[in-house]
Design a protein around this motif. Structure first.
Motif, PDB file in Angstrom:
ATOM      1  N   UNK A 275       0.829  -1.215   0.000  1.00 17.33           N
ATOM      2  CA  UNK A 275       0.000   0.000   0.000  1.00 17.33           C
ATOM      3  C   UNK A 275       0.858   1.257   0.000  1.00 17.33           C
ATOM      4  N   UNK A 276       1.975   1.236   0.739  1.00 16.72           N
ATOM      5  CA  UNK A 276       2.868   2.395   0.809  1.00 16.72           C
ATOM      6  C   UNK A 276       3.497   2.704  -0.543  1.00 16.72           C
ATOM      7  N   UNK A 277       3.818   1.654  -1.291  1.00 15.73           N
ATOM      8  CA  UNK A 277       4.505   1.828  -2.570  1.00 15.73           C
ATOM      9  C   UNK A 277       3.609   2.467  -3.623  1.00 15.73           C
ATOM     10  N   UNK A 278       2.303   2.452  -3.403  1.00 21.59           N
ATOM     11  CA  UNK A 278       1.360   3.044  -4.359  1.00 21.59           C
ATOM     12  C   UNK A 278       1.654   4.527  -4.573  1.00 21.59           C
ATOM     13  N   UNK A 279       2.069   5.224  -3.523  1.00 28.29           N
ATOM     14  CA  UNK A 279       2.346   6.657  -3.643  1.00 28.29           C
ATOM     15  C   UNK A 279       3.509   6.920  -4.586  1.00 28.29           C
ATOM     16  N   UNK A 280       4.596   6.144  -4.454  1.00 31.56           N
ATOM     17  CA  UNK A 280       5.735   6.322  -5.362  1.00 31.56           C
ATOM     18  C   UNK A 280       5.368   5.914  -6.782  1.00 31.56           C
ATOM     19  N   UNK A 281       4.605   4.838  -6.915  1.00 34.38           N
ATOM     20  CA  UNK A 281       4.154   4.420  -8.243  1.00 34.38           C
ATOM     21  C   UNK A 281       3.349   5.528  -8.917  1.00 34.38           C
ATOM     22  N   UNK A 282       2.522   6.223  -8.137  1.00 35.53           N
ATOM     23  CA  UNK A 282       1.735   7.335  -8.677  1.00 35.53           C
ATOM     24  C   UNK A 282       2.641   8.484  -9.122  1.00 35.53           C
ATOM     25  N   UNK A 283       3.722   8.711  -8.374  1.00 42.46           N
ATOM     26  CA  UNK A 283       4.685   9.755  -8.773  1.00 42.46           C
ATOM     27  C   UNK A 283       5.289   9.452 -10.138  1.00 42.46           C
ATOM     28  N   UNK A 284       5.642   8.207 -10.350  1.00 34.43           N
ATOM     29  CA  UNK A 284       6.238   7.831 -11.637  1.00 34.43           C
ATOM     30  C   UNK A 284       5.245   8.020 -12.787  1.00 34.43           C
TER      31      UNK A 284
END
Length: 314
Positions: A275-284
């Motif tokens: 769930x935390x990694x979703x934020x970085x994925x959204x940045x990309x």
């Protein structure tokens, strides 16, 4: 909810939480062509940001309410957060969890002195079991995300981030139940300088994305995502805040979540949950928008089942 309420909340919960570190990675900056600042709530007590909201909600109760205890229904991090916060404050915590919840999370609740009740894995069963405890014990119900005191508590993570880096252009956070996103958006609005809040969400559970588009709270028919902490939906207390203060919600694919999660593990050398990694994925996904910008990312938690890592060797 105003600026002073956020400040008061932060002062109130300080003795019961960690001021978590902010990490950076030159390699991730290069990949995203931006400067990223990761607020690591995986280092928070019980391993997630939810400790903040749980502590604040309990601290705002009357003496009589504290005497009768608190109750929530949760299959994950909030169950643990409310148990630990209650234990720290000498309050009983009644936790309703679906029988399908991971055994490791049930054990964590028990370890924090939570009084665990199991029920069938349906929302109706969870609500019914919770109501029975309220009727019998007089406990106060605290919702994991749709509660004003919880929302204020969650916003303090972003407050701490902006205190260190007041000139951020954007802050990204995952969105599930909406408590973290709403709290973050309030903090950005009151303490940021021309800063904007963006949420990240899996395509497989894109109810928040659709809710912003339609203007009403939408639901999901499927929850087939690795981001197990984001399978809940928005509520009537956090949705209006999200409508007013969140710039947009970016949807990401499952393989993009796995890629971002692996980068965080490999480059930041920390454990984060999908769930935390979703934020970085959204940045990309918003790489062109973020070029040469300063971007805060809330790493929401690190309570991951190590036996189910998506990048384990076959």
């Amino acid at each position: 909810m105003d600026k002073q309420q956020l400040k008061d909340c932060h002062q109130r919960i300080k003795p019961f939480i960690h001021d978590t570190p902010v990490l950076t990675s030159r390699l991730i900056d290069k990949i995203g062509n931006a400067n990223f600042y990761f607020k690591c709530e995986n280092f928070q007590r019980m391993g997630a940001f939810k400790m903040r909201g749980a502590a604040n909600a309990i601290l705002q109760l009357t003496p009589d309410q504290k005497k009768n205890g608190v109750v929530t229904h949760s299959s994950g991090n909030f169950a643990q957060a409310l148990s630990l916060a209650a234990q720290s404050l000498g309050v009983k915590a009644y936790i309703v969890m679906p029988s399908s919840a991971p055994e490791v999370k049930k054990e964590a609740v028990r370890g924090y002195s939570g009084i665990l009740s199991e029920c069938e894995p349906t929302l109706t069963a969870r609500e019914q079991a919770t109501q029975e405890i309220i009727n019998k014990q007089g406990a106060t119900f605290i919702h994991p995300s749709n509660n004003e005191q919880v929302i204020l508590g969650q916003g303090t993570a972003c407050m701490e981030l902006l205190k260190l880096y007041p000139d951020l252009d954007y802050v990204f956070t995952p969105v599930g139940g909406g408590g973290l996103l709403a709290g973050t958006a309030l903090a950005v609005h009151y303490f940021g300088k021309n800063c904007k809040t963006i949420g990240g969400e899996p395509f497989e559970v894109d109810d928040a994305f659709r809710s912003l588009k339609s203007g009403k709270i939408e639901t999901n028919t499927t929850t087939n995502t690795i981001a197990d902490g984001l399978k809940t939906q928005l509520g009537d207390r956090n949705f209006p805040i999200i409508q007013e203060y969140v710039e947009e919600i970016v949807r990401v694919k499952e393989q993009e979540i796995v890629h971002a999660m692996r980068l965080i593990w490999e480059r930041l050398k920390i454990v984060c949950e999908p769930s935390s990694a979703v934020a970085l994925a959204a940045c990309f996904k918003k790489k062109e928008l973020l070029t040469h910008k300063k971007v805060g990312i809330i790493i929401s938690g690190g309570n991951v089942d190590l036996s189910k890592l998506p990048f384990r060797p076959a």
